[in-house]
Design an enzyme around this catalytic site. Structure first.
Site, mmCIF file in Angstrom:
data_model
loop_
_atom_site.group_PDB
_atom_site.id
_atom_site.type_symbol
_atom_site.label_atom_id
_atom_site.label_comp_id
_atom_site.label_asym_id
_atom_site.label_seq_id
_atom_site.Cartn_x
_atom_site.Cartn_y
_atom_site.Cartn_z
ATOM 1 N N ASP A 192 -7.744 2.749 -7.015
ATOM 2 C CA ASP A 192 -6.508 2.338 -7.672
ATOM 3 C C ASP A 192 -6.732 2.104 -9.168
ATOM 4 O OD1 ASP A 192 -3.818 1.049 -7.982
ATOM 5 O OD2 ASP A 192 -3.871 1.110 -5.806
ATOM 6 N N HIS B 27 -0.966 -2.776 -10.386
ATOM 7 C CA HIS B 27 -0.843 -1.990 -9.157
ATOM 8 C C HIS B 27 -2.047 -2.162 -8.245
ATOM 9 C CE1 HIS B 27 -0.711 1.796 -6.780
ATOM 10 N NE2 HIS B 27 0.590 1.693 -6.915
ATOM 11 N N SER C 65 3.029 3.044 -2.017
ATOM 12 C CA SER C 65 1.813 2.352 -2.460
ATOM 13 C C SER C 65 1.674 0.997 -1.809
ATOM 14 C CB SER C 65 1.862 2.098 -3.970
ATOM 15 O OG SER C 65 1.333 3.165 -4.676
#
Ligand SMILES: *[C@@H]1O[C@H](CO)[C@@H](O)[C@H](O)[C@H]1NC(C)=O
Ligand SMILES: *[C@@H]1O[C@H](CO)[C@@H](O)[C@H](O)[C@H]1NC(C)=O
Ligand SMILES: *[C@@H]1O[C@H](CO)[C@@H](O)[C@H](O)[C@H]1NC(C)=O
Length: 745
Positions: free
Chosen positions: A144, A212, A526
C-alpha cells in the site's frame, strides 16, 4: 494500478490519463523474464546489472550505462528483473539467449468501530475472536501507500513477538522512528518506491502520506483503540478484523500511484519475509495474467501457501470491469454496512428523504425551515463561480449533478454563503450514497430518485422550504448489506468462465486509522479487501494446514445472500444484486471456520487451466515461474477448475449436455453424509451424480459430476444470463453453497 479508495480515485484517474506519444528512444520501465535457471548464480540487483553490462554491445550502449538500468531484481515470485530500457534496446535484448519476454510495467492506482460487530466477530456465544485468539501469531502483509508511525492502532500491548519463521524487517529509514514505533504488532515496514539503483535502496520513506495504507492495515490487523471516532461520531472501541495478528507494510505506492515493478518487488519481499496473508488494495486495468504483476506475484505467493486477498476495483457499476481476477486470488467486492451517518431532508410539505453526511453540524435547528432553491443554467449544477452575485444566504441550495465540476459543489455553496446543500448522486449510483468525504456546509447526500422528487416539489410550490435533521451514526439501517455502485462487476474479461468477484465485504464509509486525524471514514473496494484479509488470518490461525484454495472455498461456500430484511442482497438499484456484483455473497465470519467441505486446488491444478486459456508456454512460464509444455499437459476448460462457484455456457447451438467434475474434501465431522440440492431456472436442467456423498474420515476426498442442458427451445425473451445454486447439505451440520452462473448466449 489503482489504490481503490473511492473519492481519491478521480484525481488518480486524471493522473493516469494523458497518453503521451513515446519515441522508441525513450526510456520506459520493463519487467524482463529470463531463462530458468538464470545465467547468474545469485541474482541480486548487482548480478542483473552485470548481466546487462555483458550485453551492452548488443544494446549499442555504454557498459556503465547498461549497468545502471536495473530497478529491482526478483527471485521469489518470478525469475528476472525490471529495468529502464528503450523499445529499440528491448528488441535487441530479445535476441540474447537468456531472454524470455519483456512486459511494459503498468501503473496501478490505490484505489472500525462498527465492522467487528457487524461481522459477528464479537458475538457472545460463538465468538470467532474467542476461537481464533484474534489471529495471534499470524502475519498479514499489506502492499500500500505506507504506514503512520505511532498510530495507536499499531500498539503492541499484549501481542507476543513474531514467530521464528519471520525474516522481514521494520525500518522507517530513521533510527529513532524505527526504535520507537517498530514493535510486536508492526513487525515489518519497508519502502520499495523510487529505488536508488546505485545504492540499492528506496529514497522514499515508508511513512504514509495520504492515509490509505494506514487505513487498510488497521482494518485487517489493527489493535484495540478506545474512544475511536471521527468528528465525535461512531464513537467506540475500534479494532481490525484480526486484532492480535502481526502487520507488515510494504510501501509500493506514492501519491502518483503504484508502479507495477514496485508492486512485484513488494510481493517478492513479502514472500521471502514469510507473511501468511497478503492484502492488496490496488488495481490496474483488466490485463492477461502473464502481463500482470499481481497475478504473477500472487501465483507464487499462493504456491507458498500465502493467502492473497485483493480489491475487485472501483469501476462499477459498469459490467466487465473487475480486476485482480485470477482464480488463485480472492477478489473482493464492496457493500454497505447497516450504519448510516444520517442526514434527513424534510420538505415543507412534510415529506422526508433519508440521506447521509459525515459532517453533522451542531446548532443546526431541525425545526427551522429554510428556503430551498434550485437555480438555472450553470448555477443549477453549482459550478464554480455560478453562484457569484446570487443571493443564497440563509438558503438551502439544491445542486444537480452534471457539468464536470472543478470544485466540490458544497465548497461553492459555502463560498456563496448558502446555509446548506441538498446533493443528489448520479443516476448511475442509484440508491448508493456516501457520508464521506464530509460536506463543507450542513447538507445531505441523497439518492438520485429522491432528488427527482425534491425537484418536482420545488417546481410545484411558490415558496419551497426544507430543513435537515442530523441524527449522527445510526445502525440497523434496513436493506443492508447492499452492493455499492462503484464496486467493479463481472464477468471477468480475462477469464469469463470463472465467476468474479468471489465475495463481498464492508467497503462503504468504513472507519479506520488515518494519518494526522486519528481515524477517518472512507469507501472503496480498498476497504472491503482488508476485511477479508483479516478473516483469512483468523482461519489460518485455526487451520494452519489449509491451502489458500481451501480457505477461499470456506469463505465462499459459507457466505450469506439475504439482507437484514430477509430479501436478496440488493445492489445500487435496490433490486437483487446479480452474481457479477455479489459473487458467492457476503462474508460470514461465524461460519468460515467450519465449512464442512472445501473445493481444494494445488498450484499444479492451475497448469491445465492456463493451457486451456490458450496461453503460450512462454506466457505461462511467466506466471508459474517454471517451464511448462502445454502439448504434454491435458488442458481443461475454465469450468473444469475445481472452483467453489460454477460458470457454464449453453449457447443456442449447444444442444449437448455440459458436464463438470468437482472434488470436495471433508474438513468437518465424520462420518458425515451430504445431499445435493441443485436449483436452476426453468430454461435449463441440472443433474448432480451421485446425489449424496458419505465421508468416513477427515480429509477424505469425493468427486461428483454436475451436468447442464438447455430445456427445449428457448424463446427470444430468454435472459442472456441466468442464476442458480448448488448446495451440499449435511442436515443440522453444514451447508456448502456454490453459486451457478449460466450464459445462454
Ligand atoms: C473463550 O471463551 C471461554 C468461555 O467463555 C473462555 O473460558 C476461554 O478462555 C475463551 N478463550 C479465549 C481464547 O478467549
Ligand atoms: C416544472 O413545472 C413546469 C410547469 O408545470 C414543467 O413544464 C417543467 O417540466 C417542470 N420541471 C421540472 C424539473 O419538474
Ligand atoms: C512438448 O511436448 C511434446 C509432446 O510430449 C513434445 O513433442 C515436444 O517436443 C515438447 N516440447 C518441448 C519444448 O519440450
Amino acid at each position: 494500478m489503482t489504490i481503490l479508495f473511492f473519492f481519491l480515485c478521480v484525481s488518480f484517474l486524471l493522473a493516469a490519463g494523458g497518453g503521451a506519444a513515446y519515441s522508441d528512444e525513450e526510456l520506459k520501465a520493463y519487467i524482463v523474464f529470463v531463462d530458468i535457471p538464470p545465467p547468474v548464480s545469485a541474482y541480486d540487483s548487482g548480478d542483473y546489472n552485470s548481466l546487462l553490462k555483458n550485453v551492452a554491445g548488443t544494446l549499442e550502449i555504454e557498459e556503465d550505462d547498461a549497468a545502471s538500468r536495473v530497478i529491482h531484481s526478483y527471485r521469489n515470485v518470478m525469475t528476472g528483473f525490471s529495468a529502464m530500457l528503450t523499445e529499440r534496446e528491448v528488441a535487441a535484448l530479445s535476441k540474447v539467449d537468456w531472454f524470455v519476454r519483456a512486459v511494459r510495467s503498468s501503473v496501478y492506482r490505490p484505489l472500525t468501530t462498527h465492522t467487528p460487530r457487524f461481522l459477528g466477530l464479537r458475538h457472545r456465544t460463538h465468538s470467532v475472536w474467542n476461537i481464533t485468539d484474534m489471529g495471534e501469531g499470524v502475519i498479514i502483509g499489506i502492499l500500500d501507500t505506507g504506514i503512520t508511525p505511532g498510530h495507536p492502532s499499531f500498539d503492541d500491548h499484549g501481542i507476543p513477538p513474531p514467530p521464528a519463521k519471520w525474516k522481514g524487517r521494520c525500518d522507517f529509514g530513521n533510527a529513532s522512528l524505527t526504535k520507537q514505533f517498530c514493535n510486536n504488532k508492526l513487525i515489518g515496514v519497508r519502502s520499495l518506491v523510487n529505488y536508488d539503483r546505485s545504492r540499492h535502496r528506496s529514497t522514499v520513506s515508508p511513512i504514509d502520506t495520504g492515509g490509505h495504507g494506514t487505513h487498510t492495515a488497521s482494518t485487517a490487523g489493527g489493535a484495540f483503540v478506545k474512544h475511536a471516532n471521527v468528528y465525535g461520531l461512531a464513537r467506540g472501541l475500534a479494532a481490525g478484523v484480526a486484532p492480535h495478528a502481526h502487520v507488515a507494510m510494504y510501501k509500493v505506492c506514492t501519491d502518483d500511484g503504484c508502479q507495477g515493478y514496485d508492486v512485484l518487488a513488494g510481493m517478492d519481499a513479502a514472500v521471502e519475509d514469510g507473511v501468511d496473508v497478503l492484502s492488496i488494495s490496488l488495481a490496474g486495468e483488466p490485463t492477461p495474467f502473464y502481463d500482470e504483476p499481481v497475478a504473477i506475484g500472487g501465483f507464487h505467493a499462493m504456491s507458498r501457501g500465502i493467502f492473497v486477498s485483493c480489491a475487485a476495483g472501483n469501476s462499477g457499476p459498469y459490467p466487465s470491469t473487475v480486476s485482480n481476477d485470477a482464480p488463485w486470488l480472492l477478489t473482493v467486492a464492496a457493500s454497505t454496512m447497516d450504519r448510516s451517518f444520517s442526514a434527513t431532508v424534510k420538505l415543507g410539505d412534510g415529506r422526508q428523504f433519508r440521506g447521509q453526511s459525515l459532517y453533522q453540524p451542531r446548532g443546526f435547528s431541525p425545526k427551522k425551515k429554510y428556503p430551498l432553491v434550485l437555480l438555472d443554467g450553470r448555477a443549477r449544477f453549482c459550478l464554480e463561480g455560478s453562484l457569484d452575485g446570487v443571493n443564497v444566504k440563509g438558503k438551502i441550495v439544491f445542486c444537480d449533478r452534471g457539468g464536470n465540476p472543478a470544485l466540490p459543489l458544497d465548497e461553492v455553496v459555502k463560498q456563496a454563503g448558502g446555509a446548506g446543500i441538498v446533493l443528489p448522486n448520479y443516476d448511475l449510483d442509484g440508491y448508493s450514497t456516501y457520508a464521506s468525504p464530509p460536506l463543507a456546509v450542513p447538507g445531505s447526500n441523497i439518492p438520485y430518485a429522491d432528488g427527482l422528487k425534491i425537484k418536482a416539489y420545488i417546481n410545484s410550490t411558490a415558496r419551497p422550504t426544507a430543513s435537515i435533521v442530523f441524527s449522527g451514526a445510526v445502525t440497523h439501517v434496513p436493506r443492508s448489506p447492499a452492493i455499492t455502485s462503484f464496486s467493479s462487476r463481472g464477468p471477468s474479461q480475462i477469464t469469463p468462465g470463472i465467476l468474479k468477484p468471489d465475495i463481498t465485504g464492508p467497503g462503504v464509509d468504513v472507519l479506520a486509522a488515518w494519518n494526522t486525524e486519528k481515524f477517518y471514514v472512507i469507501s472503496g473496494t480498498s476497504m472491503s479487501c482488508p476485511h477479508l484479509s483479516g478473516v483469512a488470518a483468523l482461519i489460518k490461525k485455526v487451520h494452519p494446514d489449509w491451502s489458500p484454495a481451501a480457505i477461499k472455498s470456506a469463505i465462499m461456500t459459507t457466505a450469506y445472500v439475504k439482507d437484514n430484511t430477509n430479501k436478496p442482497i440488493p445492489d445500487e438499484t435496490n433490486l437483487p444484486a446479480d452474481l457479477f456484483a455479489l459473487g458467492a455473497g457476503h462474508v460470514k465470519p461465524l461460519k468460515v471456520l467450519d465449512p464442512g467441505l472445501v473445493y481444494d486446488n494445488s498450484p499444479e491444478d492451475y497448469y491445465p487451466y492456463l493451457c486451456g486459456l490458450g496461453y503460450s508456454d512462454h506466457q505461462i512460464r511467466s506466471i508459474v515461474n517454471r517451464k511448462i509444455n502445454c502439448s504434454s499437459i491435458k488442458s481443461i476448460r475454465e469450468g473444469d477448475l475445481n472452483y467453489p462457484s460454477i460458470t457454464v455456457r449453453l449457447p443456442a447451438n449447444q444442444k449437448r449436455t455440459v458436464t463438470f467434475t468437482r472434488t470436495v474434501t471433508n474438513v468437518g465431522h465424520s462420518p458425515a453424509t451430504y445431499y445435493a440440492k441443485v436449483k436452476v431456472p426453468k430454461f435449463v436442467s441440472a443433474v448432480v451424480v451421485p446425489r449424496s456423498l458419505t465421508f468416513e474420515r477427515v480429509n477424505e476426498k469425493k468427486s461428483f459430476k454436475i451436468s447442464f442442458k438447455r430445456r427445449g427451445r428457448l424463446g427470444a425473451r430468454r435472459p442472456p444470463v441466468i442464476e442458480g445454486q448448488l448446495r451440499w447439505v449435511s442436515p443440522a451440520r453444514a451447508v456448502v453453497r456454490s453459486p451457478i452462473s449460466i450464459f445462454l448466449k
